[in-house]
Scaffold this motif. Sequence first.
Motif, PDB file in Angstrom:
ATOM      1  N   SER A  72       0.827  -1.207   0.000  1.00  0.00           N
ATOM      2  CA  SER A  72       0.000   0.000   0.000  1.00  0.00           C
ATOM      3  C   SER A  72       0.860   1.255   0.000  1.00  0.00           C
ATOM      4  O   SER A  72       0.503   2.268  -0.606  1.00  0.00           O
ATOM      5  N   VAL A  73       2.005   1.203   0.670  1.00  0.00           N
ATOM      6  CA  VAL A  73       2.938   2.326   0.616  1.00  0.00           C
ATOM      7  C   VAL A  73       3.432   2.522  -0.814  1.00  0.00           C
ATOM      8  O   VAL A  73       3.572   3.649  -1.298  1.00  0.00           O
ATOM      9  N   TRP A 127      -7.380   4.295  -2.592  1.00  0.00           N
ATOM     10  CA  TRP A 127      -6.382   5.354  -2.626  1.00  0.00           C
ATOM     11  C   TRP A 127      -6.069   5.781  -4.062  1.00  0.00           C
ATOM     12  O   TRP A 127      -5.961   6.970  -4.350  1.00  0.00           O
ATOM     13  N   ILE A 315       3.415   9.099   4.081  1.00  0.00           N
ATOM     14  CA  ILE A 315       4.111   7.816   4.236  1.00  0.00           C
ATOM     15  C   ILE A 315       4.801   7.730   5.587  1.00  0.00           C
ATOM     16  O   ILE A 315       4.790   6.672   6.238  1.00  0.00           O
ATOM     17  N   VAL A 318       2.184   6.891   7.971  1.00  0.00           N
ATOM     18  CA  VAL A 318       1.829   5.473   7.822  1.00  0.00           C
ATOM     19  C   VAL A 318       2.829   4.598   8.570  1.00  0.00           C
ATOM     20  O   VAL A 318       2.453   3.697   9.335  1.00  0.00           O
ATOM     21  N   ASP A 368      -4.053   2.133  11.684  1.00  0.00           N
ATOM     22  CA  ASP A 368      -3.731   1.213  10.598  1.00  0.00           C
ATOM     23  C   ASP A 368      -4.917   0.311  10.284  1.00  0.00           C
ATOM     24  O   ASP A 368      -5.397  -0.414  11.148  1.00  0.00           O
ATOM     25  N   SER A 406     -11.758   3.703   8.148  1.00  0.00           N
ATOM     26  CA  SER A 406     -10.401   4.272   8.115  1.00  0.00           C
ATOM     27  C   SER A 406     -10.346   5.680   7.505  1.00  0.00           C
ATOM     28  O   SER A 406      -9.622   6.535   8.023  1.00  0.00           O
ATOM     29  N   ASN A 412      -5.791   8.396  11.016  1.00  0.00           N
ATOM     30  CA  ASN A 412      -5.599   7.091  10.413  1.00  0.00           C
ATOM     31  C   ASN A 412      -4.952   7.279   9.040  1.00  0.00           C
ATOM     32  O   ASN A 412      -5.107   8.327   8.404  1.00  0.00           O
ATOM     33  N   VAL A 413      -4.252   6.266   8.570  1.00  0.00           N
ATOM     34  CA  VAL A 413      -3.589   6.410   7.279  1.00  0.00           C
ATOM     35  C   VAL A 413      -4.601   6.676   6.162  1.00  0.00           C
ATOM     36  O   VAL A 413      -4.316   7.416   5.214  1.00  0.00           O
TER      37      VAL A 413
END
Length: 488
Positions: A72-73, A127, A315, A318, A368, A406, A412-413
């Motif tokens: 996901s990053v 995303w 990031i 995250v 997360d 989320s 939250n990320v």
Amino acid sequence: MERTPSLPMALLPILATLAFLIVQLFYFGDFTPHIPIVMGITVTGIVGYLHGYKWQDIQEGIFHVISVALPSVSILLIVGMAVGVWIASGTVPSMIYYGLGLIDPAFFLATAMLLCAFVSVSLGTSWGTVGTVGLALMGIGSGFDIPAYWTAGAVVSGAFFGDKISPLSDTTNLAPAVSGVDLFDHIRNLLPTTIPAMLIALAIYVVAGFSVAGEGALSSEKIAGMTTGLEENFNISPVTLLPLLLVIVLAVRKMPAIPSLFAGVVLGGLIALFQGVGLHDIWTYAHSGYKIETSVSELDSLLNRGGVMSMTWLITLVLFALGLGGALERTKCLQVILQVIVSGIRSFAGLQIFSTFSSILTNAISGDVYLSITLPGRMFAPAYRGIRYSTKNLSRALEEGGTLISPLIPWNVGGAFVISALGLGIVDGTNLENLWYIPLAFACWISPLLGIVYALLGKFSPKASEEEVAQWHEKGEEIFETGLSDRK
């Protein structure tokens, strides 16, 4: 020797982190939660040390959770590149231009939700949808004089709906995997909450569209100014939409999200090259974001964005949030809290409700979404088996308390990405009214509410079939006889 912490000690890192966040957000007025989260990791490490955990143990827990979320990053990095390159190639400007001309302002919110839902189901990533199509829709909404928080609410509703039910989505695969459920059985069991929630949200957006869209000469003048600015500064053509079309086609053909999105970046760069944009400029846009100064301030604020570096704030958040979640899990702090919750449940309805809220709570504490699915999933699955209810109920609760909630938690990320990618201007402490996107993302919170209502009424809450019970025993799945009744 490692020891399980008591409930007060398990709560200490969580309460400390919340206290640090409150001081940072509300006392200092600084909306950067990074260092308070790091302080939370520190407190968790101290609690772990006092209970016999070595730093190497805690570090392994931190890095394990981070490694799970690295795909996901990677998507975040590619979305950053895509935004910068797609603006330079004219892809995003063309979407805004055609949207301003084709979409009826009164139906814009409903259209935005449906479009994001379609793209998200196709791509399997909320995303990616928010960062590309969602960004274009923010520009269209601005042209219609629709408040940014209304547009963001519709975008989030649609994008995370797709992420919830797409078989290409990582969380849609993670929830049934943790619960021991077939992927497509899981998706089918999501429909009784997902479809009504989307229809209710759609109806609200249709009604709201007639009142929030700008009217009269002001709106017409703004739209004319934006379209003129786009025509003067970009190559507006259906050809520039090919990168988006390519990504959707690859996703429909079940290509993984990362190479599909990157293929769109490459094609966008090629289109920009044919328009005369230099190769070094394209690389710069992919790295640092697109920069332009037009005579239209709305376009400047909307299109000066993108690039890998635009994702560094997110990031790092995250990574810190994942680190906190991993430390809390490795030191068994979250496990102790969830076990206390389980011990107080007396019925299936209570189990279902607490499964949902535990996912939400883990979402809020750890920041997360992956941990909010995996940890409650591992904790509650044996309890569902113990009362002979299908763990499809659990996988739905995890999906709705994890994936859908989320984006509604700013630290939250998911929430941080929405705020950053859509340019809501909350990160620096300004434009706090844009936080209204949270209650306006109707589909995201109506769906888990419906799940709770179904649990209380005993509707759409399947019991385990004989075949499912046999599979539990065959696989050696843990069955926790909790003493719960099967009362609703």
